[in-house]
Write a protein that holds these residues in place. Structure first.
Motif, PDB file in Angstrom:
ATOM      1  N   LEU A 112       0.848  -1.190   0.000  1.00 51.45           N
ATOM      2  CA  LEU A 112       0.000   0.000   0.000  1.00 51.45           C
ATOM      3  C   LEU A 112       0.886   1.243   0.000  1.00 51.45           C
ATOM      4  N   GLY A 113       0.672   2.104  -0.967  1.00 52.61           N
ATOM      5  CA  GLY A 113       1.358   3.388  -0.975  1.00 52.61           C
ATOM      6  C   GLY A 113       2.830   3.331  -1.231  1.00 52.61           C
ATOM      7  N   GLY A 114       3.313   2.357  -1.948  1.00 52.25           N
ATOM      8  CA  GLY A 114       4.745   2.302  -2.218  1.00 52.25           C
ATOM      9  C   GLY A 114       5.041   1.410  -3.399  1.00 52.25           C
ATOM     10  N   VAL A 115       6.303   1.426  -3.838  1.00 50.83           N
ATOM     11  CA  VAL A 115       6.741   0.608  -4.960  1.00 50.83           C
ATOM     12  C   VAL A 115       7.170  -0.754  -4.438  1.00 50.83           C
ATOM     13  N   ALA A 116       6.766  -1.807  -5.118  1.00 47.28           N
ATOM     14  CA  ALA A 116       7.142  -3.152  -4.706  1.00 47.28           C
ATOM     15  C   ALA A 116       8.638  -3.369  -4.888  1.00 47.28           C
ATOM     16  N   ARG A 117       9.244  -4.017  -3.903  1.00 47.15           N
ATOM     17  CA  ARG A 117      10.671  -4.316  -3.989  1.00 47.15           C
ATOM     18  C   ARG A 117      10.972  -5.402  -5.014  1.00 47.15           C
ATOM     19  N   ALA A 118      10.027  -6.298  -5.190  1.00 47.63           N
ATOM     20  CA  ALA A 118      10.175  -7.368  -6.183  1.00 47.63           C
ATOM     21  C   ALA A 118       8.784  -7.863  -6.551  1.00 47.63           C
ATOM     22  N   GLN A 119       8.695  -8.531  -7.688  1.00 49.87           N
ATOM     23  CA  GLN A 119       7.438  -9.132  -8.155  1.00 49.87           C
ATOM     24  C   GLN A 119       7.634 -10.647  -8.139  1.00 49.87           C
ATOM     25  N   VAL A 120       6.758 -11.345  -7.440  1.00 49.83           N
ATOM     26  CA  VAL A 120       6.946 -12.782  -7.277  1.00 49.83           C
ATOM     27  C   VAL A 120       5.627 -13.514  -7.522  1.00 49.83           C
ATOM     28  N   VAL A 121       5.697 -14.586  -8.322  1.00 54.93           N
ATOM     29  CA  VAL A 121       4.571 -15.510  -8.454  1.00 54.93           C
ATOM     30  C   VAL A 121       4.825 -16.664  -7.488  1.00 54.93           C
ATOM     31  N   VAL A 122       3.919 -16.845  -6.541  1.00 54.89           N
ATOM     32  CA  VAL A 122       4.022 -17.937  -5.574  1.00 54.89           C
ATOM     33  C   VAL A 122       3.030 -19.016  -5.986  1.00 54.89           C
ATOM     34  N   VAL A 123       3.532 -20.216  -6.313  1.00 47.97           N
ATOM     35  CA  VAL A 123       2.693 -21.268  -6.871  1.00 47.97           C
ATOM     36  C   VAL A 123       2.419 -22.325  -5.798  1.00 47.97           C
ATOM     37  N   PRO A 124       1.166 -22.519  -5.428  1.00 48.41           N
ATOM     38  CA  PRO A 124       0.850 -23.523  -4.410  1.00 48.41           C
ATOM     39  C   PRO A 124       1.019 -24.940  -4.943  1.00 48.41           C
ATOM     40  N   ASP A 125       1.081 -25.880  -4.038  1.00 48.11           N
ATOM     41  CA  ASP A 125       0.924 -27.278  -4.397  1.00 48.11           C
ATOM     42  C   ASP A 125      -0.548 -27.531  -4.702  1.00 48.11           C
ATOM     43  N   ALA A 126      -0.833 -28.658  -5.346  1.00 46.22           N
ATOM     44  CA  ALA A 126      -2.219 -29.000  -5.660  1.00 46.22           C
ATOM     45  C   ALA A 126      -3.067 -29.191  -4.409  1.00 46.22           C
ATOM     46  N   THR A 127      -2.426 -29.392  -3.254  1.00 48.03           N
ATOM     47  CA  THR A 127      -3.173 -29.575  -2.004  1.00 48.03           C
ATOM     48  C   THR A 127      -3.418 -28.267  -1.278  1.00 48.03           C
ATOM     49  N   GLN A 128      -2.938 -27.144  -1.823  1.00 47.58           N
ATOM     50  CA  GLN A 128      -3.029 -25.865  -1.129  1.00 47.58           C
ATOM     51  C   GLN A 128      -3.899 -24.873  -1.904  1.00 47.58           C
ATOM     52  N   THR A 129      -4.406 -23.887  -1.193  1.00 46.94           N
ATOM     53  CA  THR A 129      -5.142 -22.797  -1.832  1.00 46.94           C
ATOM     54  C   THR A 129      -4.351 -21.504  -1.691  1.00 46.94           C
ATOM     55  N   PRO A 130      -4.621 -20.530  -2.544  1.00 42.47           N
ATOM     56  CA  PRO A 130      -3.973 -19.223  -2.385  1.00 42.47           C
ATOM     57  C   PRO A 130      -4.240 -18.610  -1.019  1.00 42.47           C
ATOM     58  N   GLU A 131      -5.440 -18.812  -0.483  1.00 37.03           N
ATOM     59  CA  GLU A 131      -5.786 -18.224   0.820  1.00 37.03           C
ATOM     60  C   GLU A 131      -4.918 -18.781   1.934  1.00 37.03           C
ATOM     61  N   GLU A 132      -4.555 -20.062   1.848  1.00 39.92           N
ATOM     62  CA  GLU A 132      -3.682 -20.645   2.871  1.00 39.92           C
ATOM     63  C   GLU A 132      -2.295 -20.014   2.827  1.00 39.92           C
ATOM     64  N   LEU A 133      -1.757 -19.798   1.634  1.00 42.59           N
ATOM     65  CA  LEU A 133      -0.421 -19.220   1.523  1.00 42.59           C
ATOM     66  C   LEU A 133      -0.408 -17.734   1.852  1.00 42.59           C
ATOM     67  N   ALA A 134      -1.585 -17.109   1.772  1.00 42.50           N
ATOM     68  CA  ALA A 134      -1.689 -15.703   2.178  1.00 42.50           C
ATOM     69  C   ALA A 134      -1.949 -15.565   3.670  1.00 42.50           C
ATOM     70  N   GLY A 135      -2.195 -16.650   4.351  1.00 45.98           N
ATOM     71  CA  GLY A 135      -2.410 -16.604   5.794  1.00 45.98           C
ATOM     72  C   GLY A 135      -3.779 -16.099   6.196  1.00 45.98           C
ATOM     73  N   ILE A 136      -4.765 -16.169   5.292  1.00 46.36           N
ATOM     74  CA  ILE A 136      -6.100 -15.659   5.656  1.00 46.36           C
ATOM     75  C   ILE A 136      -7.095 -16.788   5.924  1.00 46.36           C
TER      76      ILE A 136
END
Length: 762
Positions: A143-167
């Motif tokens: 929020l309100g700043g430039v990203a230090r890096a751009q990263v695609v984080v790819v889950p395993d087939a057993t995981q969801t994006p929400e789990e890797l985001a901690g929500i």
């Protein structure tokens, strides 16, 4: 066969006025003393052969990676060539859809912004990849700043994006990769990966979701790996454009996500660094793993170390974390499989091999392995992520986890998102299926059918492509015959012999030779090779097992005066033979890579027998033997004609359709799919490789293989080639329809054999 021995036999026959002397062992051969089930021995030997080929594949890959003094230019060219080859093998072929930026995904009841963490927010997003297929998941952005890096984080087939985001719960805090990167100022995109839900899918496919999508994609020259890599690369398109080449773009993944991260970085040089966790190792046992990880021809050029060479001099971090371990029984229709954690020694060995191959060792190595942290937790280890991020963004301070992100809106329905992802990929394969006849026509346009001379000049290249790129050819010479025989049947009209021949080390050919009892000395007769179907045996073709659908056709033809030979093909013993296919595929080979040389050896041996006319050896196969009739005669020139019974149809449709009830997509024949047939050879194109030799189809109206209309549709193309374009005489290409099921009818086909083999009717 020894001529002296045969001469003695001829003399006895002439002296006694008999037509055939039933000897216990055929002249010129050794006695067959092998006991037990020879078919089982045959399959077991092929298994040993393939395991040896898999073991040797690592050393043989060097042919595609030139090294040594003065080879830097050649090596650079090899990298370019091999990168393009890899993209083709994993199905990264279709152009990606250009887009400005990912879209926020919101509804009337849910905003796109679903969570907030210290200094960043979480949005639900969607972005296009190839036509009609979207990436969908979460975007974590500062929020309100430039990203230090751009990263695609790819889950395993057993995981969801929400789990890797901690929500949502499910992953330990330090393994919440997307959250941890966002806490350090990165913009993170987390795509949804197709899971391994067991279905049923589309109402009837009882297998994992990944296998269900893998099957039609594989037949059409695509791959589930390729579809998911395309989603990653579409995200990289956006990220690279956003940074204007000045920022760092990375990819991180665990388990299946690690696999996808490795492939994506190997294919696309815009990815500055990759972190592969819980996946990197020796691929020579990929046949044990889920079938959606099987890449046809991978091991000819690539193990994980060679993929790392494609990433060099960019950085690859290897995290020897625990893999998402699982077992799949295969019950219900899917392929059995297991996912296990590569042993630490295996990972170390592959990393060191990658370092040697890339010429990058020591402190400046482009391939680095992090120390093992907690071996029991699921996901990317914190130490690996720390090392990776400090490499991607030098000088960054690594911090302890911040406060957990706060959910501020209803989260997307993960199950419905999975359904959308599956339907989009399935839909793309079905559109490819519709377009495939036009793709094959473009592929075959180099076949000159304006004259027989032009046809003969140009068909050879297509046969070679079929042999090397579709069937697969082992670079080995055939062994000496070392023929072993024994008499096993004495019937009124014929005498039967078991025959065993050597083919390759550990590989034999085996079958039943039936010699008519009225065979006279010095006479040379035509031979019909009678091929059994799935789970069949040579004995089935003489009626011994009571299978009515064979109509004892090898025996009936012997009664008509033909010599017949019924080979044992590989498709017997269920998972035993299907596993052979899984072992062959990574080598760029198939079951027919073994069966073609077996038939070459059989026909070469038959040609040496003084009672055989070497110019009149025909092939006649039922069911899986009909599949053989389409694939073996194109590559075995000793066959003067081919008859396909109870199998001929619109083969690509039968393998790739997710709508047709006739499709193999639903069934337990997980070995049946052949890579990229949709772009190359359907049955009409295979028949073109048999031409101008006579070709016939035998078809029962009530055969459950396919409906009449698809058989007629495909056959019409063959008939057009033979009769209209090549102008071959009437009767060179025929189809017999009969009212009956999946079986040998033995009426029109027998007439076809008598006519084209020039043998009188009795």
């Amino acid at each position: 066969m020894g001529l002296a021995v045969w001469g003695l036999l001829e003399g006895r026959i002439a002296a006694h006025g008999v037509v055939w002397e039933r000897q216990a062992v055929l002249p010129g051969t050794m006695e067959l003393t092998q006991e037990g089930d020879i078919a089982s021995h045959l399959v077991e030997g092929v298994d040993r052969f393939l395991l040896e080929e898999l073991s040797a594949s690592e050393a043989l890959r060097g042919r595609h990676w030139p090294r040594g003094p003065g080879s830097s230019e050649a090596f650079a060219e090899a990298v370019t060539t091999n990168r393009a080859r890899l993209a083709r093998l994993i199905g990264v072929r279709d152009p990606r859809v250009p887009f400005e930026a990912p879209e926020w995904v919101a509804t009337l009841t849910r905003p796109a912004r679903v969570a907030e963490g210290p200094g960043y927010a979480v949005w639900t997003v969607r972005w296009p990849s190839v036509d009609g297929v979207d990436g969908e998941g979460l975007l974590l952005a500062p929020l309100g700043g430039v990203a230090r890096a751009q990263v695609v984080v790819v889950p395993d087939a057993t995981q969801t994006p929400e789990e890797l985001a901690g929500i949502v719960p499910g992953v330990r805090v330090e393994r919440q990769t997307a959250r941890r990167l966002a806490e350090h100022g990165c913009r993170v995109l987390v795509p949804t990966v197709v899971d391994r839900g067991m279905g049923p899918h589309a109402g009837r496919a009882r297998m994992t979701a990944r296998e269900f999508l893998h099957r039609p994609a594989f037949e059409l020259g695509r791959h589930l790996i390729g579809y998911e890599v395309q989603k990653i690369l579409a995200a990289v398109d956006w990220m690279a454009r956003e940074t204007e080449g000045n920022g760092r773009v990375g990819v991180v993944g665990w388990g299946d996500g690690g696999m996808l991260a490795l492939y994506a970085a190997a294919v696309d040089t815009r990815i500055h660094a990759a972190l592969v966790s819980g996946y990197f190792g020796d691929r020579r046992e990929v046949w044990r793993q889920p079938i959606d990880r099987s890449v046809f021809g991978l091991l000819e050029r690539f193990g994980d170390a060679e993929l790392a060479v494609l990433i060099h001099p960019r950085r690859l971090w290897v995290d020897p974390a625990r893999a998402p371990e699982a077992q799949y029984s295969g019950q219900g229709g899917g392929a059995p499989a297991e996912v296990t954690t590569p042993g630490l020694e295996e990972v170390i060995r592959e990393v060191r091999r990658a370092q040697r191959l890339s010429g990058s060792e020591g402190s400046e190595a482009s391939v680095r392995m992090v120390d093992v942290g907690d071996p029991d937790a699921a996901g990317v280890t914190e130490g690996a992520l720390r090392s990776y991020l400090l490499d991607l963004v030098p000088g960054m301070d690594w911090e302890a986890p911040h406060a957990a992100p706060r959910v501020i809106a209803p989260l997307p329905d993960a199950a419905m998102r999975q359904v959308r992802q599956m339907r989009q990929i399935e839909g793309h394969t079905q559109r490819l299926l519709v377009e495939s006849p036009y793709v094959r026509a473009e592929f075959m346009k180099g076949l000159d059918t304006t004259s027989m001379e032009g046809f003969r000049r140009t068909v050879g290249g297509y046969r070679e492509y079929f042999a090397t790129e579709v069937i697969g050819r082992f670079d080995r010479r055939l062994e000496p015959f070392r023929a072993r025989t024994r008499k096993v049947y004495e019937k009124e009209a014929w005498t039967g012999y078991e025959v065993v021949l050597d083919v390759f080390p550990d590989v034999i050919a085996y079958g039943l030779l039936l010699l008519p009892n009225d065979l006279r000395a010095g006479e040379r007769r035509p031979v019909v090779v009678c091929q059994h179907g799935l789970e069949g045996r040579p004995q089935d073709t003489i009626g011994e097992a009571g299978f009515e659908y064979y109509a004892a056709f090898s025996a009936r033809l012997a009664e008509r005066g033909f010599i017949t030979f019924a080979p044992q093909n590989l498709y017997i013993f269920g998972d035993r033979f299907r596993t052979l296919q899984r072992k062959a595929y990574p080598l760029g080979k198939t079951l027919f890579s073994i069966m073609v040389p077996q038939h070459q050896q059989i026909t070469e041996w038959l040609k040496t027998q003084p009672y055989v006319d070497p110019e009149r050896i025909a092939f006649y196969g039922l069911s899986y033997g009909g599949k053989s009739a389409m694939r073996i005669p194109p590559l075995v020139g000793n066959y003067c004609l081919s008859i396909c019974s109870a199998d001929f149809n619109e083969w690509v449709w039968k393998n790739a359709s997710t709508r047709s009830p006739y499709s193999y997509v639903w069934t337990g024949e997980y070995e049946i799919f052949e890579f990229d047939l949709g772009s190359t050879f359907n049955y009409a194109e295979m028949a073109a490789l048999i031409a101008p030799r006579p070709f016939m189809v035998e078809r029962g109206h009530f055969d459950g293989v396919a409906p009449d209309e698809t058989v007629a549709y495909e056959f019409a193309k063959v008939r057009h080639l033979y009769a209209a374009r090549l102008g071959l005489p009437p009767g060179h290409c025929e189809i017999e329809w009969f009212v009956g099921p999946h079986r040998i009818h033995g009426v029109g086909t027998y007439e076809f054999l008598h006519r084209h083999l020039d043998w009188p009717r009795r």
